[in-house]
Design an enzyme around this catalytic site. Structure first.
Site, short mmCIF file in Angstrom:
data_model
loop_
_atom_site.label_atom_id
_atom_site.label_comp_id
_atom_site.label_asym_id
_atom_site.label_seq_id
_atom_site.Cartn_x
_atom_site.Cartn_y
_atom_site.Cartn_z
N GLU A 90 16.16 -18.78 -5.85
CA GLU A 90 15.92 -17.40 -6.25
C GLU A 90 15.52 -17.31 -7.72
O GLU A 90 14.64 -16.52 -8.09
CB GLU A 90 17.16 -16.55 -5.98
CG GLU A 90 17.07 -15.10 -6.41
CD GLU A 90 15.97 -14.31 -5.73
OE1 GLU A 90 15.68 -13.19 -6.19
OE2 GLU A 90 15.37 -14.79 -4.74
N CYS B 104 0.83 -1.21 0.00
CA CYS B 104 0.00 0.00 0.00
C CYS B 104 0.86 1.26 0.00
O CYS B 104 2.06 1.22 0.24
CB CYS B 104 -0.95 0.04 1.18
SG CYS B 104 -1.93 -1.43 1.43
N HIS C 157 14.68 -37.79 -5.49
CA HIS C 157 13.87 -38.29 -4.38
C HIS C 157 12.41 -37.86 -4.50
O HIS C 157 11.78 -37.48 -3.52
CB HIS C 157 14.48 -37.80 -3.06
CG HIS C 157 15.89 -38.26 -2.86
ND1 HIS C 157 16.19 -39.50 -2.34
CD2 HIS C 157 17.07 -37.66 -3.15
CE1 HIS C 157 17.51 -39.64 -2.29
NE2 HIS C 157 18.06 -38.55 -2.78
N TRP D 85 -3.84 -2.43 -1.10
CA TRP D 85 -3.60 -3.85 -1.41
C TRP D 85 -4.49 -4.65 -0.48
O TRP D 85 -4.35 -4.57 0.74
CB TRP D 85 -2.13 -4.18 -1.20
CG TRP D 85 -1.67 -5.50 -1.74
CD1 TRP D 85 -1.33 -5.79 -3.02
CD2 TRP D 85 -1.46 -6.71 -0.99
NE1 TRP D 85 -0.91 -7.10 -3.12
CE2 TRP D 85 -0.99 -7.69 -1.89
CE3 TRP D 85 -1.63 -7.07 0.35
CZ2 TRP D 85 -0.68 -9.00 -1.51
CZ3 TRP D 85 -1.33 -8.37 0.74
CH2 TRP D 85 -0.85 -9.31 -0.19
N LYS E 253 11.95 -15.74 -9.03
CA LYS E 253 11.85 -14.64 -9.99
C LYS E 253 10.89 -14.99 -11.13
O LYS E 253 10.07 -14.17 -11.54
CB LYS E 253 13.24 -14.31 -10.56
CG LYS E 253 14.12 -13.52 -9.64
CD LYS E 253 13.63 -12.11 -9.46
CE LYS E 253 13.80 -11.58 -8.09
NZ LYS E 253 13.28 -12.25 -6.94
N LYS F 271 5.69 -4.64 -2.77
CA LYS F 271 7.14 -4.52 -2.61
C LYS F 271 7.57 -4.79 -1.17
O LYS F 271 8.55 -5.46 -0.93
CB LYS F 271 7.58 -3.10 -3.03
CG LYS F 271 9.09 -2.89 -2.97
CD LYS F 271 9.83 -3.80 -3.91
CE LYS F 271 11.32 -3.54 -3.93
NZ LYS F 271 12.05 -4.57 -4.70
N ASN G 45 -2.48 1.97 6.07
CA ASN G 45 -1.70 0.79 5.73
C ASN G 45 -1.62 -0.08 6.97
O ASN G 45 -1.47 0.42 8.08
CB ASN G 45 -0.28 1.16 5.30
CG ASN G 45 -0.24 1.86 3.97
OD1 ASN G 45 -1.24 1.95 3.28
ND2 ASN G 45 0.93 2.37 3.61
N GLY G 46 -1.67 -1.39 6.80
CA GLY G 46 -1.55 -2.28 7.93
C GLY G 46 -2.80 -3.11 8.12
O GLY G 46 -3.58 -3.33 7.18
#
Length: 608
Positions: free
Chosen positions: A481, A2, A504, A74, A485, A603, A100-101
């Site tokens: 990583e 947000c 496995h 968000w 991505k 983000k 926000n939160g």
């Protein structure tokens, strides 16, 4: 997640608020809204991008006023919909609020307010907080906000305005970042500095449980219990040019290509080649305690967790310190054992990651020394740790982290060498690795030169919906990583794992033509990786190898090869990840996705 922008001053602020929201779009959101106060509140909200809100405002006629709040949301409570978008308002007193939160006890508070006659139009916890402030309002907005915040639990960064106090803006925070930019007869409140730097370089970062009352020319900072607080004014290091897109089509590719420069900035002034030492001013005064550490716990989430996993290898290999990596979100809730001599290292780009901050607090409360590896100066994590090291990679706007990852690994490498040299490592050993580390930026430049080749290879597999990323040793976390991505921005299902683990169970997934990316650079387990490649090929998988320059033999086993320069194995993840970043970027572009703002992602995740 947000974004908050709020203004009080002498300017018409609607356009200023919209531009601020655009600078915060990278944080992730699904709707946006603005409220302007000019005698009475004018509120506009829209589902989708800020540009949709902007068009809606233009069509209606931009509201006049020098006091306003704006937000990108968000979804946490309530689906993405205009009724759930911020600002929320209460018409009893003409109060509007952005938040926000997450308010954890919102359901109980909502029931109480409904019994008091309040009518709700959204499913959000934010509207509950708005109504609670209204219920407690008695002619003083600041006191009503303080009183309301004493009754709620959870995390918040809020900005509030009221028709009955047209020259007042109140902001507050707990657990979600918020700062106040100080200009000439004006104040700009925002989630981060990117929405402030165009107007002023001076700012105050609010701490938890702090409230700030702003008028056109004064501000007062207090706690939610109304105790005065002396604010600390800081100079923002961020410059507007750093967040400009320039000639690049997306922030992500800009930040991938910036990595040689960002790595130079990370290392600048921190390597003493003559004495084979690393100089880390942020932890220098704690060197003796760190050298005597018996155990190190690294905490992170997402990309930062993968960097921390590489840090575990580095600390045990180069510094001979027992180390382990934990998902911060799990660490907090599993009654961890913290013994004397334990150091907790929190890894984060923003320094505001809620799970990591909670894990850090748990470690600190149990007696651990705490260190931060963060990018954002003045962030909560940087203030709540005993010591730490800044990444210095510059602002990262793309939601999918790239240069922050290599910066984190570079810092953890330097931390391992900082300790290793003081514990057992000879000058020659340390100096040799440091010499290679200093050459790393130019080696990354060589790896980046293969972008067009990587795009061509990606085109061959772009219709494949399932990928594997495999690596061993230092580059097992790199494989994780790479898979992350690809998932984040192209929405292709991808899994990363140790190459040996494939046998496995996951080997059952491999079918004809399935792309499998192997990190197969020269190292201690190179032959083992080649053996794993043959197992994949025999089952019809198509192998894409990240290999060391000069390795022609690998072409016998792989359909496609991305070459990286040769480097010592402990430093190789910072090179091996570059082709994987480019692969993910090109896949997302080829599939027509919004690279910088992938769906459902933010983000900085500032709620648990």
């Amino acid at each position: 997640m947000c974004g908050i922008v709020a203004y009080i001053g002498t300017k018409e602020c609607c356009g200023l608020l919209i531009e601020g929201l655009k600078l915060l779009e990278y944080r992730g959101y699904d709707s946006a809204g603005v409220a302007i106060l000019n005698g009475q509140l004018t509120v506009h909200r829209a589902l989708g991008r800020v540009s949709v809100l902007e068009d809606k405002i233009k069509e209606a006629g931009a509201p006049k006023g020098a006091v306003g709040i704006a937000h990108t949301r968000w979804a946490t409570h309530g689906e993405p919909a205009e009724r759930n978008a911020h600002p929320h308002r209460d018409d009893r007193h003409g109060i509007a609020l952005i938040h926000n939160g997450i308010i954890e006890n919102y359901a109980v508070v909502r029931t109480y307010l409904e019994e008091r006659g309040h009518k709700f139009v959204s499913e959000t916890d934010t509207e509950v907080l708005t109504m609670l402030i209204s219920e407690l309002y008695d002619g003083d907005l600041e006191k009503a906000v303080q009183a309301a915040l004493r009754e709620v639990t959870g995390a918040y960064a809020i900005a509030v305005i009221c028709e009955k106090e047209p020259d007042t803006l109140v902001a507050a925070r707990k657990g979600s970042p918020l700062m106040v930019g100080i200009g000439a007869n004006e104040y700009i409140v925002a989630s981060d500095a990117s929405a402030i730097v165009a107007h002023t370089s001076r700012a105050v970062t609010l701490d938890d449980y702090q409230v700030c009352k702003l008028t056109h020319d004064t501000f007062r900072t207090s706690t939610i219990d109304d105790d005065d607080v002396s604010p600390k004014v800081q100079e923002l290091e961020l410059e507007l040019e750093q967040i400009a897109l320039g000639s690049y089509p997306h922030y992500m590719i800009k930040e991938i290509m910036e990595q040689p420069r960002s790595l130079r900035n990370t290392m600048r002034g921190r390597i003493d080649q003559r004495d084979g030492r690393v100089v880390l001013g942020g932890v220098g005064q704690h060197a003796r305690k760190l050298v005597r550490a018996k155990r190190m716990i690294l905490l992170g989430q997402g990309t930062a967790l993968h960097a921390a996993m590489i840090g575990e290898y580095l600390l045990e290999d180069l510094a001979k310190v027992p180390a382990e990596v934990e998902y911060a979100s799990e660490f907090r809730y599993r009654n961890p054992i913290i013994e004397e001599g334990t150091v907790a290292i929190a890894v984060s780009q923003s320094g505001e990651t809620a799970d990591t901050l909670a894990g850090l607090a748990e470690a600190r409360d149990r007696g651990a020394m705490t260190l931060g590896v963060v990018n954002v100066v003045g962030s909560t994590m940087s203030r709540e740790t005993d010591a730490g090291v800044y990444l210095r990679v510059g602002p990262e706007i793309g939601v999918a982290s790239t240069k922050a990852f290599t910066g984190q690994v570079a810092v953890l490498t330097m931390m391992a060498l900082f300790l290793g040299r003081r514990r057992f490592m000879s000058v020659e050993q340390s100096a040799s690795l440091l010499a290679e580390l200093e050459k790393l930026p130019e080696l990354v430049e060589r790896a980046l030169a293969c972008s067009d080749e990587i795009k061509s290879v990606t085109e061959k597999y772009i219709d494949k919906e399932n990928w594997l990323f495999l690596g061993r040793g230092y580059n097992y976390p790199t494989a994780l990583e790479g898979a992350l991505k690809l998932k984040e921005i192209s929405y292709i299902h991808a899994e990363g794992m140790p190459a040996a683990e494939m046998k496995h169970g996951p080997i059952a997934l491999i079918n004809d033509g399935m792309p499998v990316v192997f990190i197969a650079n020269r190292g201690a387990q190179y032959e083992k990786v080649v053996s794993n490649i043959e197992e994949v090929r025999s089952r019809g998988g198509h192998v894409i190898a990240v290999a060391t320059e000069g390795d022609e033999d690998i072409k016998r086993y792989a359909e496609d090869v991305f070459y990286i320069p040769e480097i010592s194995e402990p430093l190789s993840p910072m090179l091996a990840v570059v082709p994987l970043q480019l692969l993910a970027y090109h896949a997302a572009v080829l599939r027509g996705h919004d690279v910088d703002k992938p769906r459902n992602l933010a983000k900085s995740v500032t709620v648990e």
